[in-house]
Design a protein around this motif. Sequence first.
Motif, PDB file in Angstrom:
ATOM      1  N   ASP A 162      -8.538   6.423   0.092  1.00 55.76           N
ATOM      2  CA  ASP A 162      -8.219   5.992  -1.265  1.00 55.76           C
ATOM      3  C   ASP A 162      -8.162   7.218  -2.170  1.00 55.76           C
ATOM      4  O   ASP A 162      -8.498   8.319  -1.753  1.00 55.76           O
ATOM      5  N   GLN A 166     -11.622   2.007  -4.802  1.00 57.13           N
ATOM      6  CA  GLN A 166     -11.522   2.197  -6.255  1.00 57.13           C
ATOM      7  C   GLN A 166     -11.944   0.952  -7.034  1.00 57.13           C
ATOM      8  O   GLN A 166     -12.248   1.025  -8.226  1.00 57.13           O
ATOM      9  N   HIS A 221       0.859  -1.187   0.000  1.00 59.72           N
ATOM     10  CA  HIS A 221       0.000   0.000   0.000  1.00 59.72           C
ATOM     11  C   HIS A 221       0.891   1.231   0.000  1.00 59.72           C
ATOM     12  O   HIS A 221       2.096   1.163   0.204  1.00 59.72           O
ATOM     13  N   TYR A 222       0.305   2.390  -0.239  1.00 55.07           N
ATOM     14  CA  TYR A 222       1.075   3.624  -0.368  1.00 55.07           C
ATOM     15  C   TYR A 222       1.744   3.995   0.958  1.00 55.07           C
ATOM     16  O   TYR A 222       1.279   3.635   2.029  1.00 55.07           O
ATOM     17  N   TYR A 262      -6.239  12.071  -3.409  1.00 56.98           N
ATOM     18  CA  TYR A 262      -6.207  11.008  -2.408  1.00 56.98           C
ATOM     19  C   TYR A 262      -6.795  11.580  -1.119  1.00 56.98           C
ATOM     20  O   TYR A 262      -6.323  12.591  -0.613  1.00 56.98           O
ATOM     21  N   SER A 268      -9.458   0.705   2.685  1.00 57.55           N
ATOM     22  CA  SER A 268      -8.120   1.286   2.609  1.00 57.55           C
ATOM     23  C   SER A 268      -7.492   0.880   1.281  1.00 57.55           C
ATOM     24  O   SER A 268      -7.059  -0.257   1.099  1.00 57.55           O
ATOM     25  N   GLU A 269      -7.504   1.821   0.327  1.00 59.59           N
ATOM     26  CA  GLU A 269      -7.024   1.585  -1.040  1.00 59.59           C
ATOM     27  C   GLU A 269      -7.776   0.429  -1.708  1.00 59.59           C
ATOM     28  O   GLU A 269      -7.215  -0.312  -2.506  1.00 59.59           O
TER      29      GLU A 269
END
Length: 282
Positions: free
Chosen positions: A164, A139, A21-22, A274, A135-136
Motif C-alpha cells: 500500500d 490505509q 486496484h493499481y 508505495y 493489499s491497498e
Amino acid sequence: MDSKEFGLVAAQQLFQIEDIHYGFWDIDEKKDLASWKKAQLKHTQFLFKYINKFIVDKNNSKLLDVGCGIGVTTKKLLDDGFYADGLVPYKWMADYAKNITSKYLKNNKTNIYECKFEDFPLNTNNQKYDLIFFSESYQYVNMKKSFDMIEKILSKNGTVIIFDFFKRDNIEGESPLGGGHSIGSFYNLLKKYNYNINEDIDVTENLSPNLKLVNDIIIDRLIPFSKTLDQFLYSRNKYMYRLIKWIMRKRINKLQFKYSESRNEENFIKYKTYRLIVLSKN
C-alpha cells in the motif's frame, strides 16, 4: 444499486478491468490504458511472489486477505491451493466475494467476514493465521488497533505483508492527494510492537502511472462530458437543477477536489511512497 456499487461497476466498465486496484509497470515499460489490465495482473503477481516466498506449505497454512473487496484476490489464492479467508466491511462487497468463492465456502476452505479488521470476530474464529496481508487496504485501518488485532490472530511464526502507499514525512507544501498513514509513524509503531522488517521495497515509480491514466479518463473525457450533461439538464429544468446542485454541493466539491489536475503522477511521487513491506515477530 448503491453509490459504491455503481462506482465499482462504472470503473470496471470504463477501464475494462475486473477489480479496482493499481497497476504495476516496469520503469521502462509503455504506460497506457491498453496495458492497464496487464499491469494489474503484474501487481497481483508481485504480491503473490512474496506470499509464496513466506508461505511454503499451502496445505497447513491459513491466510487472511484484509480488505478483500469483491474477493478477486482471495479467489485467486484459493484457486492456487491456499486456504484463505477474506474480510471486508461492506455487505454488498462481502456478498459478491461469497458468490465468487462459493465452491470454496462449501468445502470450508474459506470464510468471508463482513466487518472492519479492528472488529474481527475473535469469539467465532479460533484460527491463527500464518500470513495476514493488506493489499491497498492498510490505509483504511487504524494503525495501533490493527497491530493490537494482529497480535491476537497471527500465529507464533506468522508473517504480515502490507502492499500500500504511505505519506512521506517532512515534505514541503500541502499534498493534494489524501490517504495513507505517515511512514515515519508506521516505522515507530513497528518498534513498539517488536516486529522485524524482512522486506521493504519502494515501488512508487512502478505505481505512479496510475494517476496519469486516471486523469486521462476523468479530466480529458468524463469532465468535458459532465459539463455537456450539466448544460443539458439546466436547459431542461433550471429550478430543479439548481435544487439538486444545492443538495449535492458538498459531494460535488469533494469530487472536484479529489479529481483535480494536481492529483497527478508527479505529486504522487513527491508526497506518497508505495511499498511492499514484509514483517515478522521478533
